[in-house]
Design an enzyme around this catalytic site. Structure first.
Site, short mmCIF file in Angstrom:
data_model
loop_
_atom_site.label_atom_id
_atom_site.label_comp_id
_atom_site.label_asym_id
_atom_site.label_seq_id
_atom_site.Cartn_x
_atom_site.Cartn_y
_atom_site.Cartn_z
N TYR A 1 -2.83 -0.33 9.90
CA TYR A 1 -2.49 -0.86 8.50
C TYR A 1 -1.23 -0.50 8.24
CZ TYR A 1 -3.95 -2.20 3.64
OH TYR A 1 -4.01 -2.52 2.55
N SER B 1 1.00 -1.17 0.11
CA SER B 1 -0.07 0.16 0.08
C SER B 1 0.84 1.15 0.05
CB SER B 1 -0.96 0.18 1.14
OG SER B 1 -1.46 1.10 1.41
#
Length: 245
Positions: free
Chosen positions: A166, A153
């Protein structure tokens, strides 16, 4: 690479495992890999979703896939060992593994992080990937050319406020990818990561509920990068952080 045109038989004869294959990017990747000749092993926690992808692949006339129902939150190391043994018995080796399944966790200030939520995110995004990869490495090493793809990501490459849980899990994922790539450099196994970018998925909608999804690329539009890294055209690429957009 974003404009990569995959040959129709790019993955012919290959066996590829996709985690989180029931929907979103995992579903799109499973269908794309099957369309290009691969026998796809569909792994996910929701059997009905996996069966839907299975039926779609079958109806399209692509190689018959396999289904592995597995909840990464509760699976033990023995589950992964048994899975690896079954894959080796049925297919002889594994040509590719796409780690796609991830949990978003809770977005918010670092001082409000729930340790229970962190443990859940790390279990799915990191611990399960470590144990699964460890179990499958011997089966991957038996392939003529094997590709290991981790899903990263933008926040796993540059931290961002309120994305602590995350982001940390994805920074760790990048570290795992780089370690494996370095360890297996010069062998038949390569490891890379893909940052999908803003994509029309349920996870994105949960993170940005006010965003218009029609402004985002669909999972299918990202597939050139996923096909490139899984096929032999990328056999000399390892340890790289790629973007799908």
């Amino acid at each position: 690479m974003l404009e990569y045109q995959a040959a129709k038989d790019l993955l012919k004869g290959k066996t590829i495992l996709v985690t989180g294959a029931g929907d979103g990017i995992g579903r799109a990747a499973a269908l794309a890999y099957a369309e290009h000749g691969a026998t796809v092993i569909l792994l996910g926690k929701t059997v009905s979703k996996l069966e839907s992808v299975y039926d779609e692949i079958e109806q399209a006339g692509y190689p018959t896939p396999a289904i592995v129902p597995l909840d990464l939150k509760g699976a033990t190391e023995q589950h992964y060992i048994d899975m690896a043994e079954t894959i080796e018995q049925q297919f002889g080796h594994l040509d590719g593994l796409l780690h796609n399944a991830s949990l978003l966790g809770v977005l918010g200030p670092f001082e409000h992080i729930s340790i229970d939520s962190v443990k859940e995110v790390m279990q799915v995004n990191l611990i399960a990937e470590i144990i699964m990869t460890k179990a499958l490495l011997p089966v991957l090493k038996k392939a003529p050319l094997a590709s290991l793809i981790f899903t990263s990501s933008s926040v796993g490459r540059q931290g961002r406020a309120f994305w602590g849980e995350y982001a940390i899990s994805k920074f760790a994922t990048e570290g795992m990818m780089q370690s494996i790539a370095h360890e297996y450099q010069g062998t038949n196994l390569r490891a890379n990561s893909i940052n999908p970018g803003a994509t029309r998925t349920k996870m994105r909608a949960n993170a940005y509920p006010a965003e218009n999804p029609q402004t985002l690329k669909t999972p299918e539009e990202l597939m050139p990068t996923y096909l490139y890294l899984m096929g032999d055209d990328s056999k000399d690429i390892t340890g790289q952080q790629l973007n799908a957009q």
